[in-house]
Design a protein around this motif. Sequence first.
Motif, PDB file in Angstrom:
ATOM      1  N   GLN A 191      27.790  38.921  70.971  1.00 59.89           N
ATOM      2  CA  GLN A 191      26.693  39.323  70.110  1.00 59.89           C
ATOM      3  C   GLN A 191      27.090  40.558  69.340  1.00 59.89           C
ATOM      4  OE1 GLN A 191      22.889  40.094  72.052  1.00 59.89           O
ATOM      5  NE2 GLN A 191      21.805  39.540  70.169  1.00 59.89           N
ATOM      6  N   ALA A 192      27.125  40.421  68.034  1.00 57.05           N
ATOM      7  CA  ALA A 192      27.389  41.557  67.163  1.00 57.05           C
ATOM      8  C   ALA A 192      26.082  42.278  66.875  1.00 57.05           C
ATOM      9  CB  ALA A 192      28.028  41.077  65.865  1.00 57.05           C
ATOM     10  N   ALA A 193      26.178  43.541  66.514  1.00 54.92           N
ATOM     11  CA  ALA A 193      24.992  44.344  66.239  1.00 54.92           C
ATOM     12  C   ALA A 193      24.148  43.697  65.151  1.00 54.92           C
ATOM     13  CB  ALA A 193      25.400  45.755  65.833  1.00 54.92           C
ATOM     14  N   GLY A 194      22.880  43.488  65.438  1.00 58.87           N
ATOM     15  CA  GLY A 194      21.971  42.931  64.465  1.00 58.87           C
ATOM     16  C   GLY A 194      22.079  41.434  64.252  1.00 58.87           C
ATOM     17  N   LYS A 195      22.877  40.770  65.070  1.00 55.77           N
ATOM     18  CA  LYS A 195      23.070  39.326  64.914  1.00 55.77           C
ATOM     19  C   LYS A 195      22.676  38.584  66.192  1.00 55.77           C
ATOM     20  CE  LYS A 195      26.674  39.554  61.398  1.00 55.77           C
ATOM     21  NZ  LYS A 195      28.009  39.039  60.962  1.00 55.77           N
ATOM     22  N   ARG A 224      40.138  39.859  64.581  1.00 53.75           N
ATOM     23  CA  ARG A 224      39.638  40.199  63.253  1.00 53.75           C
ATOM     24  C   ARG A 224      38.434  41.122  63.378  1.00 53.75           C
ATOM     25  NH1 ARG A 224      39.191  33.808  61.650  1.00 53.75           N
ATOM     26  NH2 ARG A 224      41.421  33.320  61.663  1.00 53.75           N
ATOM     27  N   PRO A 225      38.139  41.888  62.354  1.00 46.42           N
ATOM     28  CA  PRO A 225      36.955  42.762  62.423  1.00 46.42           C
ATOM     29  C   PRO A 225      35.674  41.992  62.742  1.00 46.42           C
ATOM     30  CG  PRO A 225      38.333  43.403  60.585  1.00 46.42           C
ATOM     31  CD  PRO A 225      38.938  42.144  61.140  1.00 46.42           C
ATOM     32  N   GLU A 226      35.576  40.759  62.288  1.00 47.89           N
ATOM     33  CA  GLU A 226      34.367  39.970  62.559  1.00 47.89           C
ATOM     34  C   GLU A 226      34.265  39.528  64.019  1.00 47.89           C
ATOM     35  OE1 GLU A 226      36.681  39.393  60.174  1.00 47.89           O
ATOM     36  OE2 GLU A 226      37.060  37.217  59.940  1.00 47.89           O
TER      37      GLU A 226
END
Length: 120
Positions: A38-42, A86-88
Amino acid sequence: VQLVESGGGSVQAGGSLKLSCKASELIRSWYNMGWFRQAAGKEREAVAAVDQDGLRPKYADSVAGRFTISQDGYKSILYLEMDNLRPEDTGMYYCAADMTMNWPPQFFGFKGQGTQVTVS
């Protein structure tokens, strides 16, 4: 089952990390295991999973060919080797377990507290 993740950290793009998840009980032949993030805000996103015998790995399209899921069933440890990051890929990575469900791992019944992965 209780799950404890480790191995997260900060890495440059193109680098590698290996996450581990230690289960409090035997997982082989009992639990389908997986990783989600889980990425921030996603929203939570499935990453990978294996069946109760640690076989038949399944990957999200976004990580296929770069990540490898595996387990040591007898030691009850699940791994996620992440290459060419990757950054993503940045986000909190969670280990998950379920006796019946095999995909997607973010809906498994048991989840760990997560380990942070940051790719810059």
